[in-house]
Design a protein around this motif. Structure first.
Motif, mmCIF file in Angstrom:
data_model
loop_
_atom_site.group_PDB
_atom_site.id
_atom_site.type_symbol
_atom_site.label_atom_id
_atom_site.label_comp_id
_atom_site.label_asym_id
_atom_site.label_seq_id
_atom_site.Cartn_x
_atom_site.Cartn_y
_atom_site.Cartn_z
ATOM 1 N N LEU A 24 1.110 -0.974 -0.040
ATOM 2 C CA LEU A 24 -0.286 -0.396 -0.428
ATOM 3 C C LEU A 24 0.396 1.527 -0.019
ATOM 4 O O LEU A 24 0.576 2.506 -0.788
ATOM 5 C CB LEU A 24 -0.772 -0.051 1.260
ATOM 6 C CG LEU A 24 -2.015 1.359 2.046
ATOM 7 C CD1 LEU A 24 -3.074 1.366 0.325
ATOM 8 C CD2 LEU A 24 -2.742 1.057 2.829
ATOM 9 N N ILE A 25 1.974 1.108 0.940
ATOM 10 C CA ILE A 25 2.734 2.845 0.859
ATOM 11 C C ILE A 25 3.356 2.523 -0.672
ATOM 12 O O ILE A 25 3.666 3.748 -1.231
ATOM 13 C CB ILE A 25 3.969 2.181 1.988
ATOM 14 C CG1 ILE A 25 3.047 2.310 3.298
ATOM 15 C CG2 ILE A 25 4.960 3.351 1.738
ATOM 16 C CD1 ILE A 25 4.210 2.392 4.010
ATOM 17 N N GLU A 26 4.116 1.257 -1.333
ATOM 18 C CA GLU A 26 4.512 1.715 -2.215
ATOM 19 C C GLU A 26 3.567 2.726 -3.722
ATOM 20 O O GLU A 26 3.764 3.058 -4.417
ATOM 21 C CB GLU A 26 5.124 0.698 -2.663
ATOM 22 C CG GLU A 26 6.120 0.496 -4.359
ATOM 23 C CD GLU A 26 7.042 1.344 -4.984
ATOM 24 O OE1 GLU A 26 6.875 1.174 -5.715
ATOM 25 O OE2 GLU A 26 7.605 2.197 -3.648
ATOM 26 N N ARG A 30 3.410 6.122 -5.728
ATOM 27 C CA ARG A 30 4.398 6.133 -6.659
ATOM 28 C C ARG A 30 2.686 6.658 -7.420
ATOM 29 O O ARG A 30 2.520 8.033 -8.886
ATOM 30 C CB ARG A 30 3.660 4.466 -7.569
ATOM 31 C CG ARG A 30 5.357 4.003 -7.314
ATOM 32 C CD ARG A 30 4.635 2.881 -8.702
ATOM 33 N NE ARG A 30 4.358 1.430 -7.282
ATOM 34 C CZ ARG A 30 3.501 0.307 -7.694
ATOM 35 N NH1 ARG A 30 3.178 0.857 -9.227
ATOM 36 N NH2 ARG A 30 2.616 -0.527 -6.723
ATOM 37 N N LEU A 31 1.179 6.766 -6.433
ATOM 38 C CA LEU A 31 0.276 7.692 -6.975
ATOM 39 C C LEU A 31 0.411 8.766 -6.776
ATOM 40 O O LEU A 31 0.520 10.338 -7.517
ATOM 41 C CB LEU A 31 -0.808 6.726 -6.280
ATOM 42 C CG LEU A 31 -1.954 8.010 -6.458
ATOM 43 C CD1 LEU A 31 -3.415 6.877 -6.636
ATOM 44 C CD2 LEU A 31 -2.160 9.031 -5.395
ATOM 45 N N ARG A 212 13.197 1.427 -2.858
ATOM 46 C CA ARG A 212 12.164 1.621 -3.329
ATOM 47 C C ARG A 212 12.980 0.301 -5.597
ATOM 48 O O ARG A 212 12.507 -0.485 -5.369
ATOM 49 C CB ARG A 212 11.539 2.127 -3.901
ATOM 50 C CG ARG A 212 10.653 3.472 -3.341
ATOM 51 C CD ARG A 212 10.024 4.560 -3.678
ATOM 52 N NE ARG A 212 9.026 4.642 -4.896
ATOM 53 C CZ ARG A 212 9.382 5.081 -6.175
ATOM 54 N NH1 ARG A 212 9.507 6.011 -6.122
ATOM 55 N NH2 ARG A 212 7.567 4.512 -6.959
ATOM 56 N N VAL A 213 14.444 0.861 -5.548
ATOM 57 C CA VAL A 213 14.329 0.537 -6.598
ATOM 58 C C VAL A 213 15.139 -0.587 -6.274
ATOM 59 O O VAL A 213 14.638 -1.963 -7.196
ATOM 60 C CB VAL A 213 15.028 1.207 -6.976
ATOM 61 C CG1 VAL A 213 16.659 0.847 -8.543
ATOM 62 C CG2 VAL A 213 15.079 3.031 -7.793
ATOM 63 N N TYR A 214 15.691 -0.665 -5.216
ATOM 64 C CA TYR A 214 16.415 -2.693 -4.789
ATOM 65 C C TYR A 214 15.098 -3.281 -4.284
ATOM 66 O O TYR A 214 15.248 -4.596 -5.168
ATOM 67 C CB TYR A 214 17.003 -1.817 -3.034
ATOM 68 C CG TYR A 214 18.088 -3.409 -2.564
ATOM 69 C CD1 TYR A 214 18.994 -3.492 -3.155
ATOM 70 C CD2 TYR A 214 17.639 -3.836 -2.369
ATOM 71 C CE1 TYR A 214 19.608 -4.769 -2.568
ATOM 72 C CE2 TYR A 214 17.965 -4.861 -1.348
ATOM 73 C CZ TYR A 214 19.427 -5.168 -1.816
ATOM 74 O OH TYR A 214 19.375 -6.494 -1.196
ATOM 75 N N ALA A 215 14.317 -2.883 -3.755
ATOM 76 C CA ALA A 215 13.296 -3.812 -2.743
ATOM 77 C C ALA A 215 12.197 -4.307 -4.276
ATOM 78 O O ALA A 215 11.395 -5.663 -4.612
ATOM 79 C CB ALA A 215 12.557 -3.487 -2.309
ATOM 80 N N ARG A 221 9.047 -6.184 0.258
ATOM 81 C CA ARG A 221 8.197 -4.737 0.522
ATOM 82 C C ARG A 221 8.958 -3.949 1.421
ATOM 83 O O ARG A 221 9.992 -4.552 1.610
ATOM 84 C CB ARG A 221 7.691 -5.388 1.747
ATOM 85 C CG ARG A 221 5.922 -6.189 1.532
ATOM 86 C CD ARG A 221 4.992 -6.533 1.534
ATOM 87 N NE ARG A 221 4.087 -7.316 1.517
ATOM 88 C CZ ARG A 221 2.738 -7.199 1.963
ATOM 89 N NH1 ARG A 221 2.005 -6.736 3.139
ATOM 90 N NH2 ARG A 221 1.897 -7.825 1.525
ATOM 91 N N LEU A 222 8.830 -2.751 1.492
ATOM 92 C CA LEU A 222 9.556 -1.488 1.366
ATOM 93 C C LEU A 222 10.106 -2.035 3.674
ATOM 94 O O LEU A 222 10.645 -1.661 3.830
ATOM 95 C CB LEU A 222 9.018 -0.285 1.137
ATOM 96 C CG LEU A 222 9.371 -0.032 -0.070
ATOM 97 C CD1 LEU A 222 8.418 0.970 0.042
ATOM 98 C CD2 LEU A 222 10.571 -0.075 -0.526
ATOM 99 N N THR A 223 8.631 -2.233 3.681
ATOM 100 C CA THR A 223 8.801 -2.679 5.438
ATOM 101 C C THR A 223 9.526 -3.263 5.564
ATOM 102 O O THR A 223 10.710 -3.492 6.861
ATOM 103 C CB THR A 223 7.527 -3.032 5.981
ATOM 104 O OG1 THR A 223 6.522 -1.643 5.443
ATOM 105 C CG2 THR A 223 7.950 -2.773 7.442
#
Length: 244
Positions: A24-26, A30-31, A212-215, A221-223
């Motif tokens: 959701l956070i990602e 992006r939005l 973000r690019v790594y994950a 997930r970013l978390t």
């Protein structure tokens, strides 16, 4: 790429809410970036209501806007806060006008210091249920065009559907707990951003983009990535990147 194609991309991204590993956070980050790309604006913040119906910042297009939105929350001021409370659109708020900013003068002053002259807030709601709001900022004076208002509201509606869809899929009877988990995850990510920023000599914006690019290609997930950083279990390489 045409604006229509970019809107279509957002709709396709929203379909990912049907998957178990939807982030959701990602998605909301992006939005916020897509809003800046599509609309005649310069920055975006996204606020949602937590399990106690209290507003929280969940995403922003850049670090300066994130800090401005946190100021708005701390002082319960600004068009975005008002939009979340009333569910009503707030358009063409002249931040240089005392009458237009009556009731949130300190927020307006802080926004001007950040370089903004006009702000807008679009509700994220389904029928009478207000989930949150998008806060749009301009560095130039002028009204938001009708087409930009329509596109912006469409993106706000997509974000609403994404949030509510995730709630339903995760567990309908613990909808608010799911959002609280996302907000808690945001705290973890901010801690990791600070660690990596200091470690690699990057700005907070560059650090978040690198995370973000790594994950993404590693299906992290970013978390999860942030927790690895906090636990000192992460040894990946970071560096500045181009583009969102």
């Amino acid at each position: 790429m045409t604006s229509q194609q970019r809107v279509l991309d957002i709709l396709v991204e929203a379909v990912d809410t049907l998957t178990d590993d939807f982030d959701l956070i990602e998605f909301l980050h992006r939005l916020s970036i897509r809003c800046v790309e599509l609309l005649d604006i310069d920055a975006v913040g996204v606020m949602i209501a937590d399990q106690h119906a209290e507003l929280q910042l969940i995403a922003a297009s850049d670090e300066n806007t994130r800090l401005l939105e946190l100021f708005a929350l701390q002082h319960a001021q600004g068009p975005c806060v008002r939009c979340c409370q009333t569910g009503q659109t707030q358009l063409d708020i002249d931040l240089t006008s005392a009458p237009a900013t009556l009731g949130f003068g300190p927020f307006a002053a802080r926004a001007r210091d950040a370089g903004f002259t006009v702000t807008h807030a679009l509700p994220m709601k389904l029928r009478h249920q207000v989930v949150g709001a998008l806060n749009l900022f301009q560095t130039r004076p002028g009204r938001l065009s009708d087409s930009d208002i329509q596109i912006g509201q469409a993106l706000a509606d997509v974000a609403t559907i994404a949030i509510l869809q995730q709630r339903t899929i995760e567990q309908a009877h613990v909808e608010k707990a799911q959002l609280q988990a996302a907000l808690t995850s945001r705290v973890t990510i901010e801690q990791a951003k600070g660690i990596l920023s200091e470690r690699h000599g990057l700005s907070l914006d560059e650090t978040f983009d690198a995370m973000r690019v790594y994950a993404r290609p590693r299906h992290l997930r970013l978390t999860e990535l942030a927790q690895q950083v906090i636990d000192n279990d992460f040894d990946g390489e970071f560096g500045p990147i181009e583009g969102p």
